[in-house]
Design an enzyme around this catalytic site. Structure first.
Site, PDB file in Angstrom:
ATOM      1  N   LYS A  25      73.740 -97.388  -4.610  1.00  0.00           N
ATOM      2  CA  LYS A  25      72.885 -96.341  -4.040  1.00  0.00           C
ATOM      3  C   LYS A  25      73.246 -96.086  -2.582  1.00  0.00           C
ATOM      4  O   LYS A  25      73.439 -94.949  -2.163  1.00  0.00           O
ATOM      5  CB  LYS A  25      71.433 -96.820  -4.147  1.00  0.00           C
ATOM      6  N   LYS A  28      67.784-107.144  -3.469  1.00  0.00           N
ATOM      7  CA  LYS A  28      66.484-106.865  -4.082  1.00  0.00           C
ATOM      8  C   LYS A  28      65.684-108.153  -4.155  1.00  0.00           C
ATOM      9  O   LYS A  28      66.245-109.232  -4.282  1.00  0.00           O
ATOM     10  CB  LYS A  28      66.676-106.329  -5.509  1.00  0.00           C
ATOM     11  N   ASP A  61      58.675-101.436  -3.320  1.00  0.00           N
ATOM     12  CA  ASP A  61      59.232-101.087  -4.628  1.00  0.00           C
ATOM     13  C   ASP A  61      58.076-101.128  -5.629  1.00  0.00           C
ATOM     14  O   ASP A  61      56.916-101.139  -5.219  1.00  0.00           O
ATOM     15  CB  ASP A  61      60.343-102.082  -5.004  1.00  0.00           C
ATOM     16  N   THR A  98      61.607 -90.574  -1.873  1.00  0.00           N
ATOM     17  CA  THR A  98      62.299 -90.728  -3.152  1.00  0.00           C
ATOM     18  C   THR A  98      62.052 -89.487  -4.016  1.00  0.00           C
ATOM     19  O   THR A  98      62.985 -88.930  -4.613  1.00  0.00           O
ATOM     20  CB  THR A  98      61.810 -91.995  -3.895  1.00  0.00           C
ATOM     21  N   GLY A 153      56.568 -91.529 -16.747  1.00  0.00           N
ATOM     22  CA  GLY A 153      56.135 -92.469 -15.701  1.00  0.00           C
ATOM     23  C   GLY A 153      55.443 -91.749 -14.567  1.00  0.00           C
ATOM     24  O   GLY A 153      56.033 -90.882 -13.915  1.00  0.00           O
ATOM     25  N   GLY A 209      53.905 -93.353 -11.824  1.00  0.00           N
ATOM     26  CA  GLY A 209      53.644 -94.335 -10.762  1.00  0.00           C
ATOM     27  C   GLY A 209      53.672 -93.630  -9.425  1.00  0.00           C
ATOM     28  O   GLY A 209      53.409 -92.430  -9.327  1.00  0.00           O
ATOM     29  N   GLY A 260      56.528 -91.010  -9.574  1.00  0.00           N
ATOM     30  CA  GLY A 260      56.250 -90.091 -10.672  1.00  0.00           C
ATOM     31  C   GLY A 260      55.070 -89.166 -10.377  1.00  0.00           C
ATOM     32  O   GLY A 260      55.095 -87.983 -10.732  1.00  0.00           O
ATOM     33  N   ALA A 279      59.987 -94.262 -14.890  1.00  0.00           N
ATOM     34  CA  ALA A 279      59.300 -95.523 -15.183  1.00  0.00           C
ATOM     35  C   ALA A 279      60.291 -96.668 -14.962  1.00  0.00           C
ATOM     36  O   ALA A 279      61.255 -96.514 -14.223  1.00  0.00           O
ATOM     37  CB  ALA A 279      58.776 -95.499 -16.611  1.00  0.00           C
ATOM     38  N   ASN A 325      65.412 -96.813 -11.872  1.00  0.00           N
ATOM     39  CA  ASN A 325      66.656 -97.549 -11.612  1.00  0.00           C
ATOM     40  C   ASN A 325      67.247 -98.069 -12.918  1.00  0.00           C
ATOM     41  O   ASN A 325      66.517 -98.390 -13.849  1.00  0.00           O
ATOM     42  CB  ASN A 325      66.379 -98.746 -10.702  1.00  0.00           C
TER      43      ASN A 325
HETATM   44  N1  PHE Z   1      62.542 -99.403  -3.136  1.00  0.00           N
HETATM   45  C1  PHE Z   1      63.115 -98.123  -2.902  1.00  0.00           C
HETATM   46  C2  PHE Z   1      64.542 -98.122  -3.451  1.00  0.00           C
HETATM   47  O1  PHE Z   1      64.907 -98.987  -4.207  1.00  0.00           O
HETATM   48  C3  PHE Z   1      62.973 -97.674  -1.490  1.00  0.00           C
HETATM   49  C4  PHE Z   1      63.718 -98.310  -0.349  1.00  0.00           C
HETATM   50  C5  PHE Z   1      64.842 -99.134  -0.488  1.00  0.00           C
HETATM   51  C6  PHE Z   1      63.318 -98.014   0.922  1.00  0.00           C
HETATM   52  C7  PHE Z   1      65.517 -99.629   0.622  1.00  0.00           C
HETATM   53  C8  PHE Z   1      63.989 -98.508   2.018  1.00  0.00           C
HETATM   54  C9  PHE Z   1      65.074 -99.310   1.873  1.00  0.00           C
HETATM   55  O2  PHE Z   1      65.322 -97.254  -3.194  1.00  0.00           O
END
Ligand code: PHE
Length: 345
Positions: free
Chosen positions: A60, A72, A109, A144, A173, A175, A178, A230, A253
């Site tokens: 990403k 993560k 997240d 996002t 989804g 959430g 969403g 979702a 994801n």
């Molecule tokens: N959790 C989100 C993602 O996976 C947002 C995020 C990620 C925000 C990393 C800042 C830094 O993309």
């Protein structure tokens, strides 16, 4: 093959819960990625999630042009577990993040938000998206969602359609991300079919004038675009056989269960926009505001750039006659190989 740099599995000092932090890559810079607090049948399923999701973060960031790697956090709650002290849980997360010495910074997240990041910040500075009053960039879900809308405009353009008005869109989804999408898509005039595992979300469907259906019904409906928002792993070989949509683009994801699914979608003529591109808006926004010290308007303009990135990938995939999945991987490989060695450890 083990392709991660470091994985920490520690029983939280206060809660005893398994805190899993996976650092996939710091080749482009500090690894970033959200903290997921979720129930898992087995903590090892949480580990599998952390491994996959941290790798997705590397992709990403690389495709989005950010100087960050991927990581993560997963707190794997046992089935039915009720958290009695959220603060203790978050401090357990903070201590593990801090022990990595800045090689990884966490963020919100699934299951966490800006307030939680503020609690984490009590014990480590390596955290994004604390509330704006505390100097962070706040909730990442609007960013996002805005990135998904940019991606959808690129998908429409690629398909030769003028926009989302009147398009049949299936949203799976409702959430954090969403729910924003439901409102944004309704505002664009899309004909919306929505689903969520939580029946209480039907109220939102009614509010935006969407048709409320079961998850399976949305996924297999005749659609212009299916928007997975979702949890991951949605697209399996079996499911792809029953799809009746023209395109798939959403923020969930790890949508594709295996590369063969990407090939299958391509063979069936279903356009699939890689989720690592579509879902990058939150990270792009946080990066722009917190690391580049840009204004919200400047950060939003960067998020809108997802449309260009996706168009480039879709165009080169078409030229190569392959699934955008493989083209996106090529882009990532080129960027990681181009990074000078020994950078940002
Ligand atoms: N959790 C989100 C993602 O996976 C947002 C995020 C990620 C925000 C990393 C800042 C830094 O993309």
């Amino acid at each position: 093959m083990f392709s991660h740099e470091e994985v920490v599995i520690r029983a939280g000092e206060r809660t005893g819960l398994p805190v899993l932090v996976a650092v996939h890559s710091t080749t482009l810079g500090q690894a970033v990625g959200g903290c997921r607090v979720n129930h898992y049948a087995d903590w090892r399923d949480g580990l599998t999630d952390a491994l996959r999701l941290s790798q997705a973060m590397t992709y990403k960031c690389a495709i989005a042009g950010l100087d960050n790697g991927g990581g993560k956090t997963v707190v794997a709650l046992p089935p039915g577990h009720v958290v009695d002290s959220r603060r203790d849980l978050l401090h357990d997360v903070a201590d593990v993040v801090h022990s990595l010495g800045g090689r990884y910074a966490t963020a919100p997240d699934v299951g966490t938000g800006p307030e939680d990041m503020a609690v984490i910040k009590e014990r480590t500075p390596h955290v994004f998206c604390t509330p704006t009053e505390l100097g962070g960039s706040g909730d990442s879900s609007p960013g996002t969602a805005a990135g998904v809308m940019a991606a959808l405009s690129a998908v429409c353009a690629y398909l030769g359609k003028s926009g989302l008005k009147g398009r049949r869109v299936g949203l799976l989804g409702l959430g954090h991300v969403g729910a924003h999408l439901a409102r944004l898509l309704a505002a664009e005039g899309a004909e919306l079919l929505v689903a969520d595992v939580d029946p209480a979300k039907q109220a939102l469907a009614d509010e935006v004038g969407a048709t409320w259906l079961g998850p399976d019904e949305v996924v297999t409906a005749e659609l212009d675009i299916l928007v997975p928002a979702a949890l991951g792993g949605l697209l399996t070989e079996e499911l792809v056989q029953g799809l009746r949509c023209v395109a798939i683009a959403g923020p969930a994801n790890n949508q594709i269960a295996s590369p063969s699914v990407a090939r299958m979608l391509h063979g069936k003529g279903v356009l699939w926009a890689p989720d690592d591109i579509v879902s990058a808006g939150g990270a792009i926004y946080a990066h722009a505001v917190e690391l580049r010290h840009e204004t919200p308007a400047q950060a939003r303009a960067r998020v809108a750039g997802i449309a260009d990135t996706l168009s480039r990938v879709l165009d080169s995939a078409e030229q190569a006659g392959e699934s955008p999945y493989f083209t996106a991987q090529e882009f990532v490989r080129a960027r990681l190989e181009g990074a000078s060695h020994g950078l940002a450890r």
